[in-house]
Design a protein around this motif. Structure first.
Motif, PDB file in Angstrom:
ATOM      1  N   LYS A  40      44.388  89.405 -25.058  1.00 11.75           N
ATOM      2  CA  LYS A  40      45.394  89.152 -26.081  1.00 11.75           C
ATOM      3  C   LYS A  40      44.740  89.380 -27.442  1.00 11.75           C
ATOM      4  O   LYS A  40      43.521  89.270 -27.572  1.00 11.75           O
ATOM      5  N   PRO A  41      45.531  89.700 -28.456  1.00 14.84           N
ATOM      6  CA  PRO A  41      44.939  89.966 -29.780  1.00 14.84           C
ATOM      7  C   PRO A  41      44.035  88.835 -30.268  1.00 14.84           C
ATOM      8  O   PRO A  41      42.954  89.086 -30.805  1.00 14.84           O
ATOM      9  N   GLU A  42      44.440  87.579 -30.065  1.00 17.44           N
ATOM     10  CA  GLU A  42      43.603  86.464 -30.519  1.00 17.44           C
ATOM     11  C   GLU A  42      42.297  86.371 -29.724  1.00 17.44           C
ATOM     12  O   GLU A  42      41.261  85.993 -30.263  1.00 17.44           O
ATOM     13  N   GLU A  43      42.330  86.752 -28.443  1.00 16.78           N
ATOM     14  CA  GLU A  43      41.103  86.759 -27.640  1.00 16.78           C
ATOM     15  C   GLU A  43      40.154  87.844 -28.133  1.00 16.78           C
ATOM     16  O   GLU A  43      38.945  87.612 -28.264  1.00 16.78           O
TER      17      GLU A  43
ATOM     18  N   ARG B 297      40.056  89.167 -31.126  1.00 15.86           N
ATOM     19  CA  ARG B 297      39.570  88.760 -32.444  1.00 15.86           C
ATOM     20  C   ARG B 297      38.416  87.758 -32.297  1.00 15.86           C
ATOM     21  O   ARG B 297      37.397  87.858 -32.984  1.00 15.86           O
ATOM     22  N   ALA B 298      38.568  86.793 -31.383  1.00 15.05           N
ATOM     23  CA  ALA B 298      37.520  85.788 -31.176  1.00 15.05           C
ATOM     24  C   ALA B 298      36.235  86.444 -30.663  1.00 15.05           C
ATOM     25  O   ALA B 298      35.137  86.088 -31.103  1.00 15.05           O
TER      26      ALA B 298
ATOM     27  N   GLU C  77      34.573  88.101 -33.612  1.00 17.44           N
ATOM     28  CA  GLU C  77      33.992  87.102 -34.506  1.00 17.44           C
ATOM     29  C   GLU C  77      32.721  86.486 -33.929  1.00 17.44           C
ATOM     30  O   GLU C  77      31.836  86.079 -34.670  1.00 17.44           O
TER      31      GLU C  77
END
Length: 147
Positions: A121-124, A126-127, A130
């Motif tokens: 998923k996009p948030e995964e 991104r994490a 980071e």
């Protein structure tokens, strides 16, 4: 069987065969009809002339272009994407939705490092970035979401 001329949101034109018009509609409603060139899921039917036959049908003015087997790529980009899919299948493990967990475990030394590909998923994603975990998006869809 029915053949449709299709067009994606990136203006790529291609053709595909479907069991029926209803089968196309069902696949399209689920987002499973994808561009053969870029893999995009925003695909619509393009205008195409109907194929009419019968005794009253006029003779064609010019012979139609020879049909291209659907197993052959229609565009150089499609050929490159096919080569990428084949390379991934031979040299990488598909981990599906477990991609973020698998990449993180390898980065932390909790799992053996190996080439993997999958979905995040996009948030995964991104994490992972980071956290300094090297990842890259692929221009292809997962195996279960291709035409």
């Amino acid at each position: 069987m029915i053949r449709y001329a299709l067009k994606c949101s990136q203006d790529h034109s291609f053709e595909s065969w479907f069991q029926s018009a209803a089968a196309y509609d069902a696949l399209a409603d689920k987002g499973l009809v994808t561009c053969a060139i870029c893999g995009g899921t925003e695909v619509t039917k393009a205008l195409m002339a109907p194929r009419v036959s019968g005794v009253d049908a006029p003779e064609p003015v010019a012979a139609p272009a020879p049909a291209r087997p659907l197993s052959e790529p229609a565009h150089p980009a499609e050929q490159m994407l096919r080569a990428l899919r084949e390379h991934l299948a031979k040299n990488s493990t598909y981990v599906g939705g477990r991609f973020a967990a698998e990449a993180r475990a390898m980065h932390l030394g909790e799992a053996d490092a190996r080439p993997i590909h999958g979905e995040a998923k996009p948030e995964e994603a991104r994490a992972l970035i980071e956290e300094g975990i090297p990842i890259a998006p692929l221009p292809i869809l997962p195996p279960d979401k291709t035409n």
